[in-house]
Motif scaffolding. Structure first.
Motif, short mmCIF file in Angstrom:
data_model
loop_
_atom_site.label_atom_id
_atom_site.label_comp_id
_atom_site.label_asym_id
_atom_site.label_seq_id
_atom_site.Cartn_x
_atom_site.Cartn_y
_atom_site.Cartn_z
N VAL A 126 0.87 -1.19 0.00
CA VAL A 126 0.00 0.00 0.00
C VAL A 126 0.90 1.24 0.00
O VAL A 126 0.90 2.03 0.94
N ASP A 127 1.68 1.39 -1.05
CA ASP A 127 2.62 2.51 -1.21
C ASP A 127 3.60 2.60 -0.04
O ASP A 127 4.54 1.85 0.02
N THR A 128 3.34 3.52 0.89
CA THR A 128 4.27 3.72 2.01
C THR A 128 4.16 2.62 3.06
O THR A 128 5.03 2.49 3.92
N HIS A 129 3.10 1.85 3.01
CA HIS A 129 2.84 0.84 4.03
C HIS A 129 2.68 -0.55 3.42
O HIS A 129 2.43 -0.69 2.23
N THR A 130 2.81 -1.56 4.27
CA THR A 130 2.51 -2.93 3.86
C THR A 130 1.45 -3.50 4.80
O THR A 130 1.54 -3.33 6.02
N LEU A 131 0.46 -4.13 4.18
CA LEU A 131 -0.56 -4.81 4.96
C LEU A 131 -0.12 -6.28 5.08
O LEU A 131 0.03 -6.96 4.07
N PHE A 132 0.16 -6.71 6.30
CA PHE A 132 0.55 -8.11 6.54
C PHE A 132 -0.69 -8.85 7.04
O PHE A 132 -1.29 -8.45 8.05
N ILE A 133 -1.03 -9.93 6.35
CA ILE A 133 -2.18 -10.74 6.79
C ILE A 133 -1.64 -12.06 7.32
O ILE A 133 -0.88 -12.75 6.62
N GLY A 134 -2.01 -12.36 8.57
CA GLY A 134 -1.43 -13.54 9.20
C GLY A 134 -2.46 -14.48 9.78
O GLY A 134 -3.49 -14.04 10.30
N LYS A 135 -2.18 -15.79 9.66
CA LYS A 135 -3.03 -16.80 10.31
C LYS A 135 -2.67 -16.85 11.79
O LYS A 135 -1.50 -16.80 12.15
N LEU A 136 -3.71 -16.93 12.61
CA LEU A 136 -3.49 -16.95 14.05
C LEU A 136 -2.89 -18.30 14.46
O LEU A 136 -3.45 -19.36 14.14
N LEU A 137 -1.74 -18.24 15.16
CA LEU A 137 -1.10 -19.47 15.64
C LEU A 137 -1.51 -19.76 17.07
O LEU A 137 -1.76 -20.90 17.44
N SER A 138 -1.57 -18.72 17.89
CA SER A 138 -1.99 -18.89 19.28
C SER A 138 -2.45 -17.55 19.83
O SER A 138 -2.08 -16.48 19.30
N ALA A 139 -3.25 -17.60 20.88
CA ALA A 139 -3.76 -16.39 21.55
C ALA A 139 -4.14 -16.78 22.96
O ALA A 139 -4.89 -17.74 23.16
#
Ligand SMILES: Cc1cc2nc3c(=O)[nH]c(=O)nc-3n(C[C@H](O)[C@H](O)[C@H](O)COP(=O)(O)O)c2cc1C
Length: 234
Positions: A126-139
């Motif tokens: 996203v130009d100046t930014h990066t959108l990181f999409i992650g699968k949840l491993l633990s919470a």
């Protein structure tokens, strides 16, 4: 095209510390851009400015941790992670309680109500930014309290947004309510924190009603740590 910044400030967020490790080094920064994007499997996004060291560590390691912050977190702690870069300062020092998720993802335990640990499976530029999409491993929960929201940070703690945050709005564009300044208020030139004598700075032992001029020379901005000389009268 008409864009009212007042509308942008009505969008709600939480505030979190996002952490990552690369080549044995750990770093983290304050973000407001955590959002759950799917439930099956549980998936979360964070949005990081490409200039931030934490961006580099997430991109390299493909993993990130998130600490959900307690509303009572002190300003100094938010300033350490939100206005200072790991490129200039060692943020994860002896004052930080460093935890590990079962997968080994680093987590900042201080003032954390709970944590998430995620594995990146998709990125969006996203130009100046990066959108990181992650699968949840633990919470898991870590303590009890009320999660810190962006609104509470801005309206009760009087906090500002850093230049590298996606939601940053330059001071010239801030809504009228935030420009209403009495002569006695002073603003930090570095981070935008406003010293309001009516509130004082109780976290630093400064009572409500203390004029800026009466603050000791040793007093520093509770958000970013610079001295009084970096403040301007509003
Ligand atoms: C209230 C607030 C919200 C922020 N949100 C984000 C965010 O969502 N994404 C981001 O990249 N930076 C955000 N920032 C800015 C980073 O925390 C800041 O640039 C930090 O110094 C980066 O540190 P690093 O270089 O060690 O990663 C935010 C800062 C504040 C004060």
């Amino acid at each position: 095209m008409s864009i009212s910044v007042d509308v942008l400030f009505q969008v709600t967020y939480g505030l979190y510390i996002v952490t990552a490790e690369s080549e044995g080094k750990i770093n983290g920064c304050l973000i407001n851009t955590l959002c759950q994007v799917n439930s099956e499997p549980p998936t979360f996004q964070v949005i990081l400015n490409k200039l931030n060291l934490t961006h580099e560590y997430i991109a390299k390691s493909g993993r990130f941790g998130v600490s959900i912050l307690d509303q009572n977190v002190p300003f100094e702690f938010l300033g350490r992670f939100g206005f200072r870069s790991g490129r200039q300062t060692e943020k994860i020092d002896h004052t930080i309680t460093l935890l590990r998720s079962p997968e080994g993802v680093p987590i900042v335990g201080n003032y954390a109500l709970s944590y998430l640990s995620c594995e990146v499976f998709k990125t969006v530029d996203v130009d100046t930014h990066t959108l990181f999409i992650g699968k949840l491993l633990s919470a898991e929960p870590l303590s009890s309290g009320i999660p810190l929201t962006y609104t509470y940070y801005r309206e009760v703690k009087k906090g500002k947004t850093a230049r590298n945050a996606p939601t940053y709005v330059s001071l010239e564009k801030t809504p009228s309510t935030f420009q209403e300044a009495s002569m006695a208020k002073y603003m930090c030139n570095v981070c935008g924190y406003v010293y309001d004598p009516a509130l004082g700075d109780p976290d630093s032992g400064v009572a409500a009603g203390t004029p800026f001029e009466s603050l000791p020379d040793t007093w520093v901005c509770p958000v970013c740590g610079v001295g009084k000389d970096q403040f301007s009268k509003m």
